[in-house]
Design an enzyme around this catalytic site. Structure first.
Site, PDB file in Angstrom:
ATOM      1  N   HIS A 186       1.183  -1.246  -0.006  1.00 41.77           N
ATOM      2  CA  HIS A 186      -0.173  -0.114  -0.065  1.00 41.77           C
ATOM      3  C   HIS A 186       1.306   0.774  -0.500  1.00 41.77           C
ATOM      4  CE1 HIS A 186      -3.094   2.468   0.622  1.00 41.77           C
ATOM      5  NE2 HIS A 186      -3.378   2.786   2.105  1.00 41.77           N
ATOM      6  N   ASP A 220     -11.719  -6.287   3.829  1.00 40.92           N
ATOM      7  CA  ASP A 220     -11.688  -4.761   4.057  1.00 40.92           C
ATOM      8  C   ASP A 220     -10.365  -3.864   3.544  1.00 40.92           C
ATOM      9  OD1 ASP A 220     -13.339  -4.595   6.034  1.00 40.92           O
ATOM     10  OD2 ASP A 220     -12.354  -5.351   8.055  1.00 40.92           O
ATOM     11  N   LEU A 221      -9.739  -3.139   2.833  1.00 37.25           N
ATOM     12  CA  LEU A 221      -9.342  -2.821   1.723  1.00 37.25           C
ATOM     13  C   LEU A 221      -8.526  -2.121   2.487  1.00 37.25           C
ATOM     14  CD1 LEU A 221      -8.930  -1.571  -1.293  1.00 37.25           C
ATOM     15  CD2 LEU A 221     -10.084   0.332  -0.696  1.00 37.25           C
ATOM     16  N   ASP A 222      -6.953  -1.962   2.038  1.00 37.45           N
ATOM     17  CA  ASP A 222      -5.758  -1.525   2.683  1.00 37.45           C
ATOM     18  C   ASP A 222      -5.717  -1.910   4.315  1.00 37.45           C
ATOM     19  OD1 ASP A 222      -4.932  -1.095   0.526  1.00 37.45           O
ATOM     20  OD2 ASP A 222      -5.756   0.552   0.233  1.00 37.45           O
ATOM     21  N   GLU A 223      -6.921  -3.104   5.391  1.00 40.78           N
ATOM     22  CA  GLU A 223      -6.822  -2.673   6.626  1.00 40.78           C
ATOM     23  C   GLU A 223      -6.312  -3.958   7.339  1.00 40.78           C
ATOM     24  OE1 GLU A 223      -7.468  -0.460   8.391  1.00 40.78           O
ATOM     25  OE2 GLU A 223      -8.235   1.013   7.418  1.00 40.78           O
TER      26      GLU A 223
END
Length: 279
Positions: A186, A220-223
């Site tokens: 990311h 969960d996007l980028d989590e």
């Protein structure tokens, strides 16, 4: 051989594992452990050589009873390289860095394929050599594209999927099927700068540090659980283009470290975070 495990913490765990290896006449090369006090969970990584005549299958079979008694979640892996598939889009710096480290022997892995949503000629200036390349375009039917991708992962026996600046968001379904074996880079360290143009966002806010985060992919996007991070100090003199240039360098080294940790069984997932045993 490398043994990794997690289990409820209690007295005598290190002794139990060491005794098991001693009784097999195995030689411990490296051992690290960590007890998480807030959850009462114990983590351990042991690298060892089997005695002459012993086999990985026999060692795994014999360890099972001990693991069941102590409620261990464990793996015991031999020296064979991990099978890795690399997904990329137009940005080539992370892909080029991984391939360089692989070709020089720094990063031992069996690359099953390079996959992109763009044709081969559009992926920067990377020399893919004889590596299998698959163009899986995104033409609106995301489900069909991911079906082909998952089939390729299964056909090749891929153990780890690396998103080397693969500019597509995986569906919740695919992210779930790849849980614990898909790493993304990311292009931001600070969670306040998500989505498009994070370096432009950072510049507009006058940040003094930029960075990158390598993490496991989840719905969960980028989590997902974080594996590796790094930052670099910048100043008011840096334009957005300077942040992008410096950011590329951070991204490639953070992703390389995260992949290396995985290849050497140094990463154990613990809920929403990870335990990473340092080299």
């Amino acid at each position: 051989m490398i043994l990794t495990l997690s289990c409820p913490d209690r007295r005598g765990l290190v002794s139990a594992v060491s005794t098991f290896l001693l009784e097999r006449d195995a030689n411990i090369i490296d051992a690290q452990q960590f007890g998480e006090p807030s959850t009462g969970t114990f983590f351990m990584r042991v690298a060892f050589d089997l005695a002459e005549g012993d086999t990985p299958d026999a060692a795994r079979a014999d360890f099972t009873s001990l693991a069941e008694r102590l409620e261990m979640d464990w793996t015991m892996r031999g020296p064979e390289p991990r099978k890795v598939m690399i997904l990329t889009s137009k940005f080539d710096h992370c892909l080029a860095d991984l391939l360089y480290r692989w070709r020089t022997g720094e990063m031992e892995m069996d690359i099953t394929a390079i996959v992109s949503n763009h044709p081969r000629e559009m992926i920067g200036h990377v020399d893919l050599g004889d590596l299998p390349f698959h163009h899986l375009p995104m033409k609106g039917d995301k489900a069909e594209q991911e079906k082909q991708l998952l089939a390729l992962i299964e056909e090749t026996g891929t153990e780890l999927v690396v998103l080397a600046r693969y500019m597509q968001i995986l569906s919740d379904d695919l992210a779930g099927k790849l849980a614990g074996r898909c790493i993304n880079i990311h292009h931001s360290f600070l969670p306040g700068f998500k989505g498009a143009k994070p370096y432009h966002q950072a510049h507009a806010r006058g940040v003094k540090l930029i960075g990158a985060t390598a993490h496991f992919v989840t719905a969960d996007l980028d989590e997902g659980p974080i594996i590796e991070q790094d930052v670099e100090r910048i100043s008011h003199r840096d334009a957005p283009e300077d942040l992008i240039r410096k950011g590329r360098d951070i991204e490639r080294r953070v992703l390389a470290r995260a992949v290396s940790h995985y290849l050497h069984d140094r990463v154990l997932i613990h809920g929403e975070k990870t335990v990473v045993f340092a080299e």
